[in-house]
Design a protein around this motif. Structure first.
Motif, PDB file in Angstrom:
ATOM      1  N   MET A 126      97.521  15.263  25.346  1.00 51.68           N
ATOM      2  CA  MET A 126      97.023  16.580  25.944  1.00 51.68           C
ATOM      3  C   MET A 126      95.539  16.400  26.276  1.00 51.68           C
ATOM      4  O   MET A 126      94.859  15.809  25.518  1.00 51.68           O
ATOM      5  N   ARG A 127      95.153  16.986  27.379  1.00 46.65           N
ATOM      6  CA  ARG A 127      93.676  16.695  27.906  1.00 46.65           C
ATOM      7  C   ARG A 127      93.214  18.162  27.814  1.00 46.65           C
ATOM      8  O   ARG A 127      93.918  18.953  28.447  1.00 46.65           O
ATOM      9  N   GLN A 128      91.984  18.186  27.723  1.00 42.86           N
ATOM     10  CA  GLN A 128      91.159  19.496  27.816  1.00 42.86           C
ATOM     11  C   GLN A 128      90.504  19.413  29.016  1.00 42.86           C
ATOM     12  O   GLN A 128      89.672  18.673  29.314  1.00 42.86           O
ATOM     13  N   ILE A 129      90.783  20.474  30.064  1.00 42.47           N
ATOM     14  CA  ILE A 129      90.260  20.479  31.532  1.00 42.47           C
ATOM     15  C   ILE A 129      89.375  21.622  31.266  1.00 42.47           C
ATOM     16  O   ILE A 129      89.743  22.672  31.033  1.00 42.47           O
ATOM     17  N   ALA A 130      87.849  21.181  31.641  1.00 43.94           N
ATOM     18  CA  ALA A 130      87.040  22.234  31.640  1.00 43.94           C
ATOM     19  C   ALA A 130      86.938  22.530  33.231  1.00 43.94           C
ATOM     20  O   ALA A 130      85.994  21.921  34.009  1.00 43.94           O
ATOM     21  N   ALA A 131      87.407  23.673  33.880  1.00 48.67           N
ATOM     22  CA  ALA A 131      87.311  24.012  35.295  1.00 48.67           C
ATOM     23  C   ALA A 131      85.939  24.883  35.323  1.00 48.67           C
ATOM     24  O   ALA A 131      85.662  25.693  34.830  1.00 48.67           O
ATOM     25  N   PRO A 132      85.253  24.276  36.286  1.00 50.29           N
ATOM     26  CA  PRO A 132      83.832  25.153  36.574  1.00 50.29           C
ATOM     27  C   PRO A 132      84.089  26.279  37.368  1.00 50.29           C
ATOM     28  O   PRO A 132      85.098  26.707  37.928  1.00 50.29           O
ATOM     29  N   HIS A 133      83.190  27.207  37.196  1.00 45.55           N
ATOM     30  CA  HIS A 133      82.992  28.497  37.926  1.00 45.55           C
ATOM     31  C   HIS A 133      83.125  28.178  39.235  1.00 45.55           C
ATOM     32  O   HIS A 133      82.664  27.212  39.776  1.00 45.55           O
ATOM     33  N   PRO A 134      83.569  29.033  40.024  1.00 51.05           N
ATOM     34  CA  PRO A 134      83.724  28.885  41.554  1.00 51.05           C
ATOM     35  C   PRO A 134      82.522  28.253  42.221  1.00 51.05           C
ATOM     36  O   PRO A 134      82.398  27.605  43.046  1.00 51.05           O
ATOM     37  N   SER A 135      81.509  29.188  41.938  1.00 51.89           N
ATOM     38  CA  SER A 135      80.053  29.016  42.453  1.00 51.89           C
ATOM     39  C   SER A 135      79.520  27.367  41.903  1.00 51.89           C
ATOM     40  O   SER A 135      79.115  26.754  42.991  1.00 51.89           O
ATOM     41  N   LEU A 136      79.810  27.252  40.911  1.00 52.81           N
ATOM     42  CA  LEU A 136      79.325  25.827  40.355  1.00 52.81           C
ATOM     43  C   LEU A 136      80.314  24.821  41.179  1.00 52.81           C
ATOM     44  O   LEU A 136      79.595  23.812  41.391  1.00 52.81           O
ATOM     45  N   ARG A 137      81.473  25.213  41.155  1.00 56.39           N
ATOM     46  CA  ARG A 137      82.386  24.084  41.717  1.00 56.39           C
ATOM     47  C   ARG A 137      81.969  23.569  43.214  1.00 56.39           C
ATOM     48  O   ARG A 137      81.953  22.602  43.669  1.00 56.39           O
ATOM     49  N   ILE A 138      81.426  24.903  44.009  1.00 57.54           N
ATOM     50  CA  ILE A 138      80.908  24.467  45.381  1.00 57.54           C
ATOM     51  C   ILE A 138      79.871  23.918  45.512  1.00 57.54           C
ATOM     52  O   ILE A 138      79.541  22.857  46.051  1.00 57.54           O
ATOM     53  N   LEU A 139      78.852  23.919  44.508  1.00 60.32           N
ATOM     54  CA  LEU A 139      77.778  23.154  44.366  1.00 60.32           C
ATOM     55  C   LEU A 139      78.039  21.756  43.903  1.00 60.32           C
ATOM     56  O   LEU A 139      77.525  20.760  44.378  1.00 60.32           O
ATOM     57  N   GLN A 140      78.903  21.561  42.728  1.00 56.88           N
ATOM     58  CA  GLN A 140      79.241  20.048  42.797  1.00 56.88           C
ATOM     59  C   GLN A 140      80.066  19.331  43.539  1.00 56.88           C
ATOM     60  O   GLN A 140      79.911  18.146  43.941  1.00 56.88           O
ATOM     61  N   SER A 141      80.831  20.125  44.504  1.00 55.82           N
ATOM     62  CA  SER A 141      81.524  19.431  45.501  1.00 55.82           C
ATOM     63  C   SER A 141      80.576  19.103  46.448  1.00 55.82           C
ATOM     64  O   SER A 141      80.563  17.897  47.231  1.00 55.82           O
ATOM     65  N   LYS A 142      79.461  19.849  47.010  1.00 54.90           N
ATOM     66  CA  LYS A 142      78.404  19.490  47.837  1.00 54.90           C
ATOM     67  C   LYS A 142      77.716  18.260  47.246  1.00 54.90           C
ATOM     68  O   LYS A 142      77.296  17.295  48.065  1.00 54.90           O
ATOM     69  N   LEU A 143      77.394  18.071  45.857  1.00 53.66           N
ATOM     70  CA  LEU A 143      76.671  17.104  45.338  1.00 53.66           C
ATOM     71  C   LEU A 143      77.538  15.961  45.200  1.00 53.66           C
ATOM     72  O   LEU A 143      77.046  14.618  45.599  1.00 53.66           O
ATOM     73  N   ASN A 144      78.569  16.050  45.106  1.00 57.78           N
ATOM     74  CA  ASN A 144      79.657  14.885  44.964  1.00 57.78           C
ATOM     75  C   ASN A 144      79.818  14.063  46.422  1.00 57.78           C
ATOM     76  O   ASN A 144      79.934  12.790  46.694  1.00 57.78           O
ATOM     77  N   THR A 145      79.691  14.816  47.685  1.00 59.39           N
ATOM     78  CA  THR A 145      79.559  14.184  49.060  1.00 59.39           C
ATOM     79  C   THR A 145      78.258  13.427  49.009  1.00 59.39           C
ATOM     80  O   THR A 145      78.521  12.350  49.693  1.00 59.39           O
ATOM     81  N   VAL A 146      77.382  14.043  48.616  1.00 59.68           N
ATOM     82  CA  VAL A 146      76.037  13.103  48.627  1.00 59.68           C
ATOM     83  C   VAL A 146      76.146  11.871  47.818  1.00 59.68           C
ATOM     84  O   VAL A 146      75.675  10.767  48.170  1.00 59.68           O
ATOM     85  N   LEU A 147      76.728  11.805  46.432  1.00 63.88           N
ATOM     86  CA  LEU A 147      76.963  10.834  45.538  1.00 63.88           C
ATOM     87  C   LEU A 147      77.599   9.629  46.328  1.00 63.88           C
ATOM     88  O   LEU A 147      77.636   8.554  46.193  1.00 63.88           O
TER      89      LEU A 147
END
Length: 515
Positions: free
Chosen positions: A1-22
């Motif tokens: 079993m793995r614990q999945i910490a799904a981010p809040h939708p607004s944070l997820r958008i920010l992380q997705s944009k940052l991931n593109t830069v990374l």
């Protein structure tokens, strides 16, 4: 079993944009195959196919072991060198509860960036002991062809799997000094006579899915065909779907599950694989909407399609100056043409059957080369259709020959042959013929290995170079044969490539180089 910490939708958008830069700033290191563009579990497994030993190691609590301080320090250190405030802000975006969370879009890329030092050190350790090394997320893989696995990496006196397998001190110290721990339950050393697996794919001969996986798809299609879609869906949900689903979510439809499994087979074995095509054809009959892009005939690649494909166009342009037209004037007056290509700075490679009678080669080669300058393969009488033309007083300009690929291509892989077709024109154009690898096995009645391809190698192209999509030389085009596979079955044309290793067997007094 793995614990999945799904981010809040607004944070997820920010992380997705940052991931593109990374992804843009992280130069994917050669051994890294997880979460890197144009790499996958397939490219990871390809690196370890056909090896004597394969060592698999799993890093325990991979994401949770990377804390806020390590992420912040990485952004401040070389090569990123961010200011303290910026590094702190980025680390806060990426971390949760002082660790990299499973479920955040940024976690895989941040982990790759932080493991850059570990990857370099493990790659150097593997190279020192004649091993190959790759990493896919938290899965580390080492493989080698040496007769005894290096004890600096692992020793199997007490066992080959789990805690009984003793990892080498050099390997453990590098992993632990980078802040990670090994999950001893998942470590295993696999010998070539066993089933060797890398990221879920068997690699004993070439990357492949398990037979059990194919049988499962076949059984699912059979249940659908015999009992109907609704009954097959109920049986699958009740007995076979073991995945943990969200309580408020709906599971995928049975048809989409089958399509997904088939797509995985296509990715691993190629679209031209016979097993895949049979299963895909059956799914197409049951529900055309699920696989409406399935072609009825094996994929064919014309010259025009090949030259519209930028990859093949680049290969064509690179090889254009290395391929030559060979005109053969036989003693009985017949004239035909073949193809030769640069093999070293002072030699040309071609098919042995092209050298019969008087040979003329297009400029800048000298015409009328004497027969003493031809060197055939020792097994030419058995059908090993390879020969080398030694050049006297001539040195080829530029690149000596296409880079050699020593590994055999895999069934379903695209391949191209370059050469000059037998056409009644005084100035023939170099052609390119593309297709897929159908099989790798001895041709009927022969004792040597050939690569059977779907590319229709026309007359005159025999002797030309066969290359993969990277432009690497994999073999020589052989003469088309018409073979009968069984009694009372009409023969058909078979197109074969002679693997490049047979060409490497021909030695020419330093005139030919295989580097």
């Amino acid at each position: 079993m793995r614990q999945i910490a799904a981010p809040h939708p607004s944070l997820r958008i920010l992380q997705s944009k940052l991931n593109t830069v990374l992804q843009l700033v992280y130069p994917g290191k050669p051994p890294v195959h997880g979460f890197v563009s144009d790499r996958s579990i397939l490219s990871n497994a390809m690196r370890h196919k056909g090896k004597r030993f394969v060592l698999n190691i799993d890093l325990e609590d991979f994401f949770p072991s990377i804390n806020f301080g390590r992420v912040r320090g990485m952004f401040m250190a070389q090569p990123y060198r961010l200011e303290e405030a910026a590094a702190t802000t980025l680390a806060q975006i990426c971390c949760h509860d002082n660790q990299l969370p499973q479920g955040a879009p940024t976690s895989p890329m941040v982990a790759n960036m932080l493991c850059a030092k570990l990857d370099s050190q493990l790659q150097r350790l593997a190279r020192d002991h004649k091993c190959a090394y790759t990493r896919y997320a938290d899965d580390l893989t080492f493989s080698t062809t040496v007769s005894r696995f290096p004890e600096q990496l692992a020793a199997c006196e007490r066992g080959w799997v789990g805690p009984a397998l003793a990892l080498g001190d050099d390997l453990l110290s590098l992993i632990e000094s980078n802040g990670f721990r090994v999950n001893t339950r998942k470590q295993r050393l696999q010998y070539r006579t066993w089933r060797q697996e890398v990221t879920g794919l068997t690699v004993n001969r070439f990357p492949n899915v398990r037979r059990r996986f194919i049988r499962q798809i076949r059984a699912m299609l059979h249940a659908w065909e015999k009992y109907g879609l609704e009954a097959a869906q109920q049986e699958f949900d009740g007995l076979y779907d073991r995945r943990c689903r969200r309580p408020d979510g709906e599971g995928p439809s049975f048809g989409r599950v089958v399509r997904g499994k088939l797509d995985f087979v296509r990715m691993v074995r190629g679209e031209g694989d016979l097993t895949y095509r049979k299963l895909a054809n059956k799914l197409h009959r049951l529900d055309p909407s699920l696989i409406d892009d399935y072609p009825e005939a094996p994929p064919a690649y014309s010259d025009q399609a090949a030259l519209r494909d930028k990859t093949w166009d680049d290969v064509y342009q690179r090889c254009q100056g290395l391929v030559f037209l060979v005109e053969i004037r036989r003693p009985d007056g017949r004239v035909s043409c073949g193809t030769a290509f640069a093999w070293g700075r002072k030699a040309l490679a071609t098919a042995a059957h092209n050298i019969e009678g008087e040979v003329h080669i297009t400029p800048p080669m000298p015409e009328g080369l004497p027969a003493s300058d031809f060197v055939f393969h020792d097994r030419v009488r058995e059908g090993v259709d390879a020969a080398v033309i030694r050049l006297r007083g001539v040195t080829l300009p530029g690149m000596a020959h296409p880079p050699v690929r020593h590994q055999l291509p895999t069934p379903g892989e695209q391949i191209a042959v370059l050469g000059y077709r037998s056409i009644p024109r005084r100035e023939a154009a170099l052609g390119i013929c593309t297709g897929i690898v159908e099989s790798i096995a001895p041709s009927y009645g022969a004792t040597f290995e050939t690569i059977q391809v779907s590319a229709e190698i026309s007359g005159g192209m025999s002797g030309g170079p066969a290359v993969d999509r990277g432009g690497n030389l994999v073999g020589i085009a052989m003469e088309t044969t018409f073979e009968q596979t069984a009694e009372n079955v009409p023969g058909r044309a078979f197109y074969h490539i002679l693997p490049v290793r047979y060409l490497l067997d021909i030695h020419l007094e330093d005139a030919v180089s295989s580097d």
